[in-house]
Structure formats: structure tokens, C-alpha cells
Enzyme design. Sequence first.
Site, PDB file in Angstrom:
ATOM      1  N   HIS A 179       0.837  -1.203   0.000  1.00  0.00           N
ATOM      2  CA  HIS A 179       0.000   0.000   0.000  1.00  0.00           C
ATOM      3  C   HIS A 179       0.877   1.260   0.000  1.00  0.00           C
ATOM      4  CE1 HIS A 179      -3.766   2.173   0.743  1.00  0.00           C
ATOM      5  NE2 HIS A 179      -3.086   2.926   1.596  1.00  0.00           N
ATOM      6  N   GLU A 233      -1.933  -5.940  -3.759  1.00  0.00           N
ATOM      7  CA  GLU A 233      -2.648  -5.486  -2.569  1.00  0.00           C
ATOM      8  C   GLU A 233      -4.021  -6.160  -2.474  1.00  0.00           C
ATOM      9  OE1 GLU A 233      -3.405  -1.065  -0.763  1.00  0.00           O
ATOM     10  OE2 GLU A 233      -4.067  -1.441  -2.812  1.00  0.00           O
ATOM     11  N   ASN A 289      28.926 -20.153  -3.298  1.00  0.00           N
ATOM     12  CA  ASN A 289      29.858 -21.283  -3.322  1.00  0.00           C
ATOM     13  C   ASN A 289      29.435 -22.365  -2.332  1.00  0.00           C
ATOM     14  OD1 ASN A 289      32.313 -21.755  -4.910  1.00  0.00           O
ATOM     15  ND2 ASN A 289      33.266 -22.130  -2.922  1.00  0.00           N
TER      16      ASN A 289
END
Length: 693
Positions: free
Chosen positions: A41, A63, A426
Amino acid sequence: MRDLFMEEVGETLAELDTALLELEKAPHDAELINRIFRGVHTLKGACDMFGVDDAVALAHAVESVFDHVRGGWRDVDKALMDLAFSARDRFAAMLAEGADPAAEKDEALLQAFRDLLRTTNLTGSQTAAPAAPGVVAPEAPTAPAAATFRIRFAPRRTEGVLAILDELRGLGECRVEADLAEAPLLPDFDPAVCPARFTVLVTTDKGENALRDVFLFLDDSSEATIEAVEEWELSDAWQAPAATAAGDAPEVLAEPAPDGPGASQAAPTAAPAVSRESGASIPVAPVPPEEPVAPEAAKAVRKAAPKEAVHSLRVDAVKLDELVNLVGELVIAQARLSQLAGDIRHPALTGVAEEIERLSNELRDNTLGIRMLPIGTTFSRFRRLVRDLSSDMQKQIELVTEGGETELDKTVIEQLGDPLVHLLRNSIDHGIEPPRERMECGKPPVGKITLSAEHAGGEVLIHIIDDGRGMNPEKIRAKAVEKGLIPSDARMTDAEIFNLIFLPGFSTAEKVTNVSGRGVGMDVVKRGIDSLRGKIDIQSDPGAGSRIIIKLPLTLAIIDGLQVRSGGEHYIIPLSLVEECVELSRQTASLSGRNRTIHLRGEIVPYIRLREVFGLPGDAPAIEQVVVTRHEGERAGLAVDEVVGQQQTVIKSLGNYIGSVEGISGATINGDGSMSLILDVPTLVASVKRQAA
């Protein structure tokens, strides 16, 4: 204004990322759902203000879906979470600096959210919420019955009040009254300060949450009280006290909304509130005024209110960097003043120099304190990285962060992001095994990566620990020999072998993926940590996991140092490493022979001579000074000609022309304009040990 918008967008997107990751673990947490709804919002409002219509459309769709979740018409599931994360990334792409929102928009993503509004994932008697107008929706429950709420709020400032009232009118039939009892006289009137206390009666079918969302942008939303009003209470909801004369009743500021059920009968003094459930017209009376407050007291409250709202101040990082540079110049000037005072030996001048030194120390500490940020701000964004990569690789990985409150210099934190990203990628790709392989090894299917930080003297230690397959030193060694990086008969410890993975182009991956395998990432890590004057060590146990330790200085700007002299040259030893200073006579030095050790209260402490390490000319004095240092529990001494004293040290880099020099971490300017090199004691001691071996 644009900079403030970009800053707010960045903060909102970071908050959305955090809330979505938490919601994925707790899908029924109502507070998390509300946090996400409020975040979207807020983002929609900011984008609307700047005319980013494509972002507004997507935000409205997101929303709406989360409003269905709040209303109990949809459950949080993996499909919704995946779409929500995609929307967050799309917002970031559309609102990036220099991006074209229209080119970055994703119609398929927008349509996917609209499709969610037409369907439900609830089972049993639960069904989906009513769809948007013109959309054929599945059988839905009866819409929530209209209810009446009484809202009281007292905004501190006039800005935004009309927008709040308009938004309330858009939610249903409402009537607004203002109490101006505390309004000041005209000479004392401040147009920016709102003198009114508002009472609003709203009849709406949107629910209480929709009303609370209206007050998200109020200075202090906790000042707005919302309470449900039963039908039998409505006749008294606006009634003034009997003692109040008709002429003293508060003025009606707003009539019912034009499109409301009672619009045609609207009147300033007697507008009926209509119950949408029954259709009956209910009389509404004016709201009772609050207890009168003395004008002097009301004036004091209004003057104090804006001060209470200011708890922090946003400052451009460039201005902060300039301030630190100026403090650094002040420290150099203060060192010069102290040196002059010592040479002249005038009591008054010495007193002023000591006072300036004290003030500059306090200014330095406070300025550097402003630049210190909790490292948790960097840690939090890696949770999303782990989630996405583990999902792509079909692995189950949990990221645990510890020590997020540990503070580091802003500059260090900014440059630390990329090395940590490569290390985590990694660990995810090479370290953590797939679930089936882990269970075959007797491990739980969910792998664990721990990212932690802690203070250790004048340094911060960052640990990246995984419980994966670990590193095989023999495999790394064989790969290095194959690539011609080391001779086949080289004698190396496991720690030295592990450090080979930081060489450019080195990789043990059997195939190149979009995550690793090209031998670039760990080289970036090494260069990044070196640029921060840090160090990186690797410990690994095949089959049990790996531990990577990064050691970083607290700050890259100013430190306390101990100035020493040897062979006519001045050097700085970081004071955080210094334990004590002891004398070393020629006779004592000759007794130790080539061992270079001293006996210090029953303990043997090795030492090195700076004169010998740096090849300085001249003979050592009859009595040398040994500066005893401690690093990671090990003690070592540095033999110098003279200990000059403690001083604040402004760290300057050696520059690209000189580059990195082993045993030297930087330089500083002395009070007389000469230069002192700053010693990297741990590296210097390790270098001498390697040469001796």
C-alpha cells in the site's frame, strides 16, 4: 524529491523481502500479512505520487490479493509466495534508477495476480472472495455485512487531513465533525498545525482493517481510535451533553458521500446514517465535545507536538564522508599543535593543546560512531539469495544469522556485500549436498549455513559455516598441479592448499553452471577482502563441512596508534594490538642468539627487529624497545629504536602506484608533515615465520 522517493522505495522493498521470507515460514501469521499489505500500500501511494502507473497497477493487484488473504478468502501457499517474490523483483526492476517502468512491466505477472482474485485455494465450505466487477467468479459467500464505526483522531499537522477524510468517504457513508475548542486566537494561529479534533461515523462493508489502512500516513497512527458502534448505540452516538446549548454544537464539516444511500436527503444538521443491512434510516446526533482545555495548555501541547515527532534525521552519505575527511584533517592539525607545544614547552600552550586533543578525540569517536552500522542490514538480504538458489538447485537449505547487531563502518559494510554473495553461492553450490545424498550420509535432509559476526579486539570476525561435504585438499592440490599453478613436489599445508581456490581461474567444478564453475567468484572475494585491509582463512573437514573466517578492521578512517621509530623512520602500530613495551639490552639480545626470544614473566615471547625486516641502515641503540603485541591469542614482539608515543592516526592508502605491500596496511601524515607507515603486524609476523621455516 526524486532521491527521497528512491530511498523510500529501497526501504519498502527491503521490508517486503523480509516480511515475505518470514511469511513463508509462518503462513498464518496475521501480523506478517498486514505488514506485507501495508508495505505494498505504501509503495502504491509513493508510485502514484510520482506517476509510475505501471507499478501502481501491479501494486494494486498484489494489494487486492493480500486483502483477500486478510479477509480469510484465500490461504498463503507456494504459488502465491512465488508470485509475491516475482512482484517484489519486478517492482525493483521498474523503479531502479534510470529504468523505464513501461519496458520493465510484466503483463503475465499482472494477469496471474488477477487470476488469483477469480479463484480460491480454500477447501470445504470456504470459498473465494467476490471477484472484481465484470468478472465471472465462483460461488462466493455473502459479502460482509455493513457495520458502523466511530473514528476519533487528532492530526498534528493540516497537511494530508483532507486526503484522509476523502478516503474515508470512499469507503462508505460517513459524517465528519470537528471540535475546534482548542483552536488558538488568530494572532497565534499556525496554518501548518491542525487545531481540530475529528470524529467520524462511517458505515462500511470493508471492515475495520480497511479503516486502519487509511491512517498509515498519519504522523502517529496510534492516535487514531476506531471502535465499532452497535445499532442500538447509533441514536446516542452523536448526542451532545444536555448542558450544551444548541448554538454551541460543533460545526458539521462533511455531509454523506454523494453516491451514498442517503445522498438525496443530505443536510448539514440532520443527515441520517443508513444501515445497509436493514435499509432503515437511523437518526444521528452531533458528537459530544471533549472536556474543555485551557487555551494556554492547548497552545503548549501544540507547540510541543512537532518536537516529539523528530527522533532521527536523514543525512546524505556524501556529507557524512566529507565530515569524516574534515575530522581527519583536524586530527592531523591537532597532532602538529601537540608537537609544537612539546617543543616550545610553554604551560599555557601545552594546556590548550591538551584541551584540543581531548575535544578532537571526542569529535572523532562521535563522528565515526555515526558511520557505524549494524551488519545485520547486510545479512538480512542474503536470506532471499539462499531461498532462490536452493529452490533452483532443488536443495533444502536453512540460513541462520547471528550477531547482526555487530557494528562496522559504513564503507566496510558497503564493500562487503559482493564477497559474501560469492561465498554463500559457493557454499550452496559446492558445499551443501542434495537431500538424498545427505540422508545417505546420515545427515538431515535440510542443510544449514550459518552467517555470524562478532567483535575481536579492533577487528570484526565474520564466519560462514556450512555442514556440507567440505573440501578435499588432495582434489584441490591435484587440480592446481594440473593447471600448472604449483609444482607436483610442492610441500604445502592444508591451509595453504585451501588458499589456492582464491587464484584467478581456479575451480574444481566438473561443469560450468549459472552459479559457479568459471573460477571467478573466489578471486573476487579475495580482491574485495584485500581492498578492505581484511584477511580470509579457510578451515574444512571433508564430509563434515567448511568454515570461512573473514577478519575486518572496524573502520577504514581513523584509529589509535602507537608511533615508534627505527633506523630514522617512523612507523605506526595499531594500539588495539599492543599489550606492553619492555626494554631489550644488547646483552640480553646476544644471550638469545638467533632465536629472537625474550622471557617475559615466565613466558617465552618471540620478537622480530624492524631494522632487519625492512633493511634499515645504521646500528641499533644499546637499549632497544620491544613492543609486545597479541593477535588471536598469540604474542609477538617488535624491536624498535624508540617508542615515540600514542597518537590518533588518519589512515591513508598507499595508492595504486605502490599497491599492496606485505606487512604494511597504509600510511599516515605526522604533525610535522612527515609520513609514517602503518604496520600490519599479523601479516608481518607471519611473513617472517615463513622465511624462517
